[in-house]
Design a protein around this motif. Sequence first.
Motif, PDB file in Angstrom:
ATOM      1  N   CYS A  83     -50.417  18.160 -31.876  1.00 37.70           N
ATOM      2  CA  CYS A  83     -49.203  18.114 -31.050  1.00 37.70           C
ATOM      3  C   CYS A  83     -47.918  18.198 -31.855  1.00 37.70           C
ATOM      4  O   CYS A  83     -46.833  18.288 -31.275  1.00 37.70           O
ATOM      5  CB  CYS A  83     -49.198  16.826 -30.212  1.00 37.70           C
ATOM      6  N   ASN A  85     -47.201  20.612 -33.824  1.00 42.07           N
ATOM      7  CA  ASN A  85     -46.866  22.033 -33.957  1.00 42.07           C
ATOM      8  C   ASN A  85     -46.050  22.458 -32.738  1.00 42.07           C
ATOM      9  O   ASN A  85     -46.584  22.618 -31.642  1.00 42.07           O
ATOM     10  CB  ASN A  85     -48.141  22.870 -34.068  1.00 42.07           C
ATOM     11  N   VAL A  86     -44.760  22.619 -32.932  1.00 39.14           N
ATOM     12  CA  VAL A  86     -43.866  22.954 -31.825  1.00 39.14           C
ATOM     13  C   VAL A  86     -44.090  24.389 -31.349  1.00 39.14           C
ATOM     14  O   VAL A  86     -44.003  24.687 -30.148  1.00 39.14           O
ATOM     15  CB  VAL A  86     -42.393  22.747 -32.241  1.00 39.14           C
ATOM     16  N   ASP A  88     -46.828  26.134 -31.288  1.00 33.71           N
ATOM     17  CA  ASP A  88     -48.070  26.266 -30.514  1.00 33.71           C
ATOM     18  C   ASP A  88     -48.446  24.886 -29.986  1.00 33.71           C
ATOM     19  O   ASP A  88     -49.170  24.134 -30.654  1.00 33.71           O
ATOM     20  CB  ASP A  88     -49.185  26.838 -31.386  1.00 33.71           C
ATOM     21  N   PRO A  89     -47.955  24.487 -28.805  1.00 38.14           N
ATOM     22  CA  PRO A  89     -48.209  23.136 -28.287  1.00 38.14           C
ATOM     23  C   PRO A  89     -49.698  22.871 -28.120  1.00 38.14           C
ATOM     24  O   PRO A  89     -50.492  23.767 -27.807  1.00 38.14           O
ATOM     25  CB  PRO A  89     -47.491  23.142 -26.932  1.00 38.14           C
ATOM     26  N   CYS A  90     -50.078  21.620 -28.334  1.00 32.95           N
ATOM     27  CA  CYS A  90     -51.471  21.236 -28.193  1.00 32.95           C
ATOM     28  C   CYS A  90     -51.851  21.156 -26.716  1.00 32.95           C
ATOM     29  O   CYS A  90     -51.014  21.291 -25.826  1.00 32.95           O
ATOM     30  CB  CYS A  90     -51.717  19.882 -28.870  1.00 32.95           C
ATOM     31  N   THR A  91     -53.139  20.923 -26.480  1.00 32.47           N
ATOM     32  CA  THR A  91     -53.630  20.869 -25.109  1.00 32.47           C
ATOM     33  C   THR A  91     -52.965  19.742 -24.329  1.00 32.47           C
ATOM     34  O   THR A  91     -52.627  19.907 -23.149  1.00 32.47           O
ATOM     35  CB  THR A  91     -55.157  20.669 -25.113  1.00 32.47           C
ATOM     36  N   VAL A  93     -49.944  18.434 -24.740  1.00 32.24           N
ATOM     37  CA  VAL A  93     -48.567  18.785 -24.394  1.00 32.24           C
ATOM     38  C   VAL A  93     -48.540  19.790 -23.250  1.00 32.24           C
ATOM     39  O   VAL A  93     -47.765  19.658 -22.296  1.00 32.24           O
ATOM     40  CB  VAL A  93     -47.835  19.344 -25.633  1.00 32.24           C
ATOM     41  N   ARG A  94     -49.404  20.814 -23.319  1.00 35.69           N
ATOM     42  CA  ARG A  94     -49.435  21.807 -22.246  1.00 35.69           C
ATOM     43  C   ARG A  94     -49.856  21.172 -20.921  1.00 35.69           C
ATOM     44  O   ARG A  94     -49.323  21.512 -19.854  1.00 35.69           O
ATOM     45  CB  ARG A  94     -50.386  22.947 -22.618  1.00 35.69           C
ATOM     46  N   LEU A  97     -46.930  19.138 -19.628  1.00 33.85           N
ATOM     47  CA  LEU A  97     -45.887  20.024 -19.124  1.00 33.85           C
ATOM     48  C   LEU A  97     -46.253  20.568 -17.750  1.00 33.85           C
ATOM     49  O   LEU A  97     -45.400  20.666 -16.859  1.00 33.85           O
ATOM     50  CB  LEU A  97     -45.651  21.172 -20.106  1.00 33.85           C
TER      51      LEU A  97
END
Length: 314
Positions: A83, A85-86, A88-91, A93-94, A97
């Motif tokens: 998470c 990695n801005v 490529d958001p992690c699962t 974060v997605r 969102l």
Amino acid sequence: MTDAVLPALAETPAAPAAASLTAKTRRRRALVYVQAAPMAFVFAAFFLVPLLLTLIVSFWEYNEYEIIPSFTVQNYVDVFDGCLNVADPCTTVRTYLSTLKFCALTWAFTLLIGFTVAYFVAFHVRSATMQMALFLVCTIPFWTSNVIRMISWIPLLGRNGLVNDSLLGLGLIDRPIEGLLYSDFAVVLAFVHLNTVFMIVPIFNSMARIDRSLIEAAYDAGASGWQTLWHVVVPLTKPGIAIGSIFVITLVMGDFVTVGVMGGQQIASVGKVIQVQMSALQLPAAAANAVVLLGAVMLMIVAMTRLIDLRKEL
């Protein structure tokens, strides 16, 4: 001698009175605790204890075959893995969102509809009987389960549903619209359908407490209808808006049934992730996700209560 005795005699009757008052205060406090004890027991048994057990299980290990009651933070590490990695958001974060998107859209639509309905009932319906009748109409959908109310949208929004057939019959479209069902639109529509009443009731309660003389004073001062609404009604309705927002946000954030049914099991949400992990018997991972979700919801509620002091307003 007489001067020394008189003050003592004057203070003597006050001592038993003070002792009696203290005893009464203690009895009242004891009675308050006794009255609150059953509800406190229910609250502890059905909320605090399960929450504590969820927190404990979230630190246990597990594998494909068993749950091991030994302390580990790996479940939380897995939740936030990647998470940072801005780009490529992690699962996680997605997923959050996606859930926050549904939450924001549902909140906006329920607030708009709820405020409009509550305003009409509070200020344009004079009869208390008619107000009760309109509230009854709002609560009629709750006489059936959420699943039945969601399923009722499928014959309307399906590829061969009533909406597509009507549009095709009128010649407005050449082929059925695919995005009506099993899409973000369907999920938001179901959320609004299910949760609008939770916004109507607290807003109406706040509007019912507004002194009508304030409205008349605003009109007498030359304010227009919109000015009165924005500067008088809306500020005095903030407690109801905050309470309704808390209801809607907490319900949407943890929901997985609506997302699963109306999204065709293809749309991710935090509640859906937890439900899938529980189905796979990955209980520690599901508990860790539940704790993170609870923390996120609590942060949102704290933010809203900072904007509006509910204790002061109520």
